[in-house]
Design an enzyme around this catalytic site. Structure first.
Site, PDB file in Angstrom:
ATOM      1  N   ASP A  28      -2.266  -5.098  -4.194  1.00 45.99           N
ATOM      2  CA  ASP A  28      -3.272  -5.511  -3.208  1.00 45.99           C
ATOM      3  C   ASP A  28      -4.655  -5.592  -3.848  1.00 45.99           C
ATOM      4  O   ASP A  28      -5.623  -4.994  -3.376  1.00 45.99           O
ATOM      5  CB  ASP A  28      -3.285  -4.532  -2.038  1.00 45.99           C
ATOM      6  CG  ASP A  28      -1.935  -4.478  -1.328  1.00 45.99           C
ATOM      7  OD1 ASP A  28      -1.838  -5.009  -0.218  1.00 45.99           O
ATOM      8  OD2 ASP A  28      -0.970  -3.942  -1.910  1.00 45.99           O
ATOM      9  N   VAL A  52      -0.046  -1.136   2.221  1.00 46.41           N
ATOM     10  CA  VAL A  52      -0.956  -0.177   2.852  1.00 46.41           C
ATOM     11  C   VAL A  52      -2.102   0.095   1.885  1.00 46.41           C
ATOM     12  O   VAL A  52      -1.873   0.490   0.745  1.00 46.41           O
ATOM     13  CB  VAL A  52      -0.226   1.137   3.184  1.00 46.41           C
ATOM     14  CG1 VAL A  52      -1.200   2.135   3.813  1.00 46.41           C
ATOM     15  CG2 VAL A  52       0.950   0.875   4.113  1.00 46.41           C
ATOM     16  N   HIS A  53      -3.330  -0.082   2.341  1.00 44.82           N
ATOM     17  CA  HIS A  53      -4.487  -0.006   1.450  1.00 44.82           C
ATOM     18  C   HIS A  53      -4.938   1.449   1.273  1.00 44.82           C
ATOM     19  O   HIS A  53      -6.041   1.847   1.646  1.00 44.82           O
ATOM     20  CB  HIS A  53      -5.622  -0.874   1.978  1.00 44.82           C
ATOM     21  CG  HIS A  53      -5.227  -2.309   2.101  1.00 44.82           C
ATOM     22  ND1 HIS A  53      -5.926  -3.232   2.851  1.00 44.82           N
ATOM     23  CD2 HIS A  53      -4.182  -2.989   1.565  1.00 44.82           C
ATOM     24  CE1 HIS A  53      -5.331  -4.412   2.779  1.00 44.82           C
ATOM     25  NE2 HIS A  53      -4.272  -4.279   2.005  1.00 44.82           N
ATOM     26  N   HIS A  89       0.533  -0.403   9.068  1.00 43.10           N
ATOM     27  CA  HIS A  89       1.864  -0.901   8.695  1.00 43.10           C
ATOM     28  C   HIS A  89       2.950   0.164   8.816  1.00 43.10           C
ATOM     29  O   HIS A  89       3.966   0.099   8.105  1.00 43.10           O
ATOM     30  CB  HIS A  89       1.842  -1.477   7.275  1.00 43.10           C
ATOM     31  CG  HIS A  89       0.780  -2.490   7.040  1.00 43.10           C
ATOM     32  ND1 HIS A  89       0.682  -3.643   7.777  1.00 43.10           N
ATOM     33  CD2 HIS A  89      -0.266  -2.517   6.152  1.00 43.10           C
ATOM     34  CE1 HIS A  89      -0.350  -4.354   7.357  1.00 43.10           C
ATOM     35  NE2 HIS A  89      -0.954  -3.683   6.387  1.00 43.10           N
ATOM     36  N   ASN A 137       2.559 -10.282   1.685  1.00 46.71           N
ATOM     37  CA  ASN A 137       2.321 -11.117   2.865  1.00 46.71           C
ATOM     38  C   ASN A 137       1.158 -12.079   2.682  1.00 46.71           C
ATOM     39  O   ASN A 137       1.148 -13.173   3.282  1.00 46.71           O
ATOM     40  CB  ASN A 137       2.090 -10.241   4.098  1.00 46.71           C
ATOM     41  CG  ASN A 137       0.955  -9.253   3.924  1.00 46.71           C
ATOM     42  OD1 ASN A 137       1.009  -8.385   3.046  1.00 46.71           O
ATOM     43  ND2 ASN A 137      -0.085  -9.361   4.746  1.00 46.71           N
TER      44      ASN A 137
END
Length: 477
Positions: free
Chosen positions: A161, A349-350, A321, A226
């Site tokens: 990410d 997930v950040h 999420h 995504n």
């Protein structure tokens, strides 16, 4: 009274050392805002020279590490698709011709995308290569991995990410100082889908120029998230993954995969399986059939370390999420346990989170434990969706912390997995703390196959007496 307190403290520390007490970090990040780097910033600049190659990146090009795929873009005209390479800087003995393509997205027209497969490379060797022509030619280098061998040492980086913010740049620069040789990337590259119309393509270009400082010199092993789907019916764009698949090739055919989004490679002493969270994966689908066969091909006598990459985490205690990975867990978790996967890396997930070895394979609709339980045959699940993207951090963890969660923190950073031999690897998660690289979570990872008592007794004295030079944390898994 004092004796009682000492006993309770000792008991508490014992729980921690045995993996029975999770930690939620109280660290509060005070770093850069989560905004994309402006287009005019020098780290996104186009290289000098007419039609100079840009957005250069390499990935492994075969199953065992004797090939690379070198990719780049020329903006003004097609130019040359040649790669010239050799063992000395400036002396290029071999020339290989690549392929050329481009694509459109809304009204954006990409540059000319060159992809060149370079095969027949020697293991553990530094190669120098040149692309482009005349004054606009550019020179780089890369190193091949050691030959596939159970005791080949190798250091991987793990990033997810990433995006293209100042936090992304901080993560990238810290990773480049880690000494790792290749990146395992767990999805969500450019975050260009947060833009509209032609700006989507523009932000794919800027991302490629940002990461070139690393990707031109070492392989990044890609998986899609995504943000690579880019399904925009309002703009007439309904073909998923168009930008990603056009720009970032994978060696999927080498592992008999039918799709670039899922594949496997072997590198040094690791067998790495890349899964696609956003492609069909349930029973009887192409990805399911392929994974079933790939697991059967894994030979822990040659590649003892079995690593799986995916985008959506199976175990996640963040509100962001939460339980989105449940369907893939129900489809594949039994295989992960059966084949004793060592570690599974995910993003999405950040934040950062690491689990204990747990599984939830005993539950069905008519009975069994309906919650995760400790399982020595299960992998450790690690979420590293903390690269630095513009959506910001996921700071809301579920309370109380689940028993399966060992450590969690909402900060940007990257991880490294330093494989020492067939039995041990050293893992670090490194936080970007106010621009500094801070090792925050680390442990010694014991191989699931060779770590068993019976197989360890079979090792000769040289293996048994191998000294692990770095033991930063007492935890053992």
């Amino acid at each position: 009274m004092l004796l009682c307190l000492f006993f309770l403290l000792s008991l508490f520390l014992t729980f921690i050392d045995n993996g029975s007490a999770g930690i939620t970090s109280a660290f509060i990040r005070t770093q850069f805002p989560s905004v994309d780097i402006p287009l005019e910033n020098e780290v996104l600049s186009v290289p000098n020279g007419y039609n100079a190659p840009q957005q250069v990146h390499i990935t492994q090009g075969d199953y065992d590490g004797e090939a690379v795929i070198i990719s780049w873009v020329t903006a003004d005209e097609p130019g040359s698709s040649e790669v010239r390479y050799g063992l000395s800087e400036g002396k290029y003995d071999v020339t290989v011709e690549g392929t050329l393509n481009n694509y459109t997205f809304y009204k954006y027209e990409s540059g000319y995308i060159h992809q060149c497969l370079v095969t027949g490379l020697q293991y553990d060797t530094k190669y120098y290569y040149e692309i482009g022509k005349g004054d606009s030619a550019r020179k780089f280098w890369f190193e091949t991995p050691p030959k596939v061998d159970p005791d080949a040492s190798y250091k991987f980086g793990i990033i997810g990410d990433l995006g293209q913010t100042y936090n992304s740049l901080s993560t990238l620069q810290h990773y480049m100082a880690s000494g790792a040789k290749s990146v395992l990337f767990v999805g969500d590259l450019s975050y260009a889908d947060r833009y509209q119309y032609n700006d989507v393509g523009v932000r794919w270009d800027t991302f490629g120029r940002l990461v070139e400082q690393s990707t031109a010199y070492q392989p990044w092993i890609w998986s899609a998230g995504n943000h690579e789907i880019e399904y925009f019916p309002s703009m007439g764009e309904v073909v998923p993954f168009r930008s990603f698949l056009s720009r970032y090739p994978t060696p999927y055919r080498a592992s008999k995969s039918s799709n670039p989004l899922w594949y496997a490679i072997r590198r040094a002493s690791a067998h790495i399986i890349v899964l696609s969270s956003y492609s069909p994966f349930v029973k009887y689908t192409p990805q399911w059939h392929w994974l079933k066969q790939e697991f059967k091909k894994v030979n822990r006598e040659k590649t003892p370390w079995l690593i799986v990459l995916m985008h959506v985490p199976i175990y996640n205690s963040n509100e962001a999420h939460f339980m989105e990975g449940e369907s893939m867990r129900s489809a594949y978790e039994r295989w992960f346990v059966k084949y004793k996967v060592d570690v599974i890396f995910a993003g999405h997930v950040h934040a950062y989170e690491r689990s204990y070895r747990i599984s939830n394979i005993h539950y069905n609709v008519s009975g069994g434990d309906a919650y995760p339980v400790p399982d020595k045959a299960a992998p450790i699940y690690i979420t590293v969706g903390d690269g630095g993207n513009s959506e910001g951090l996921a700071s809301r963890f579920r309370d109380p912390q689940p028993e399966y969660s060992a450590f969690r923190e909402a900060s940007y950073g990257h991880s490294t997995l330093d494989i020492k031999n067939r039995t041990h690897a050293i893992y670090h998660w490194n936080r970007n703390d106010d621009g500094k690289n801070i090792t925050t979570d680390s442990f010694t990872l014991h191989n699931q196959y060779w770590g068993s008592g019976l197989r360890r007794r079979k090792l000769n004295k040289n293996h048994l007496n191998t000294v692990i030079s770095e033991r930063p944390f007492t935890a053992r898994f």
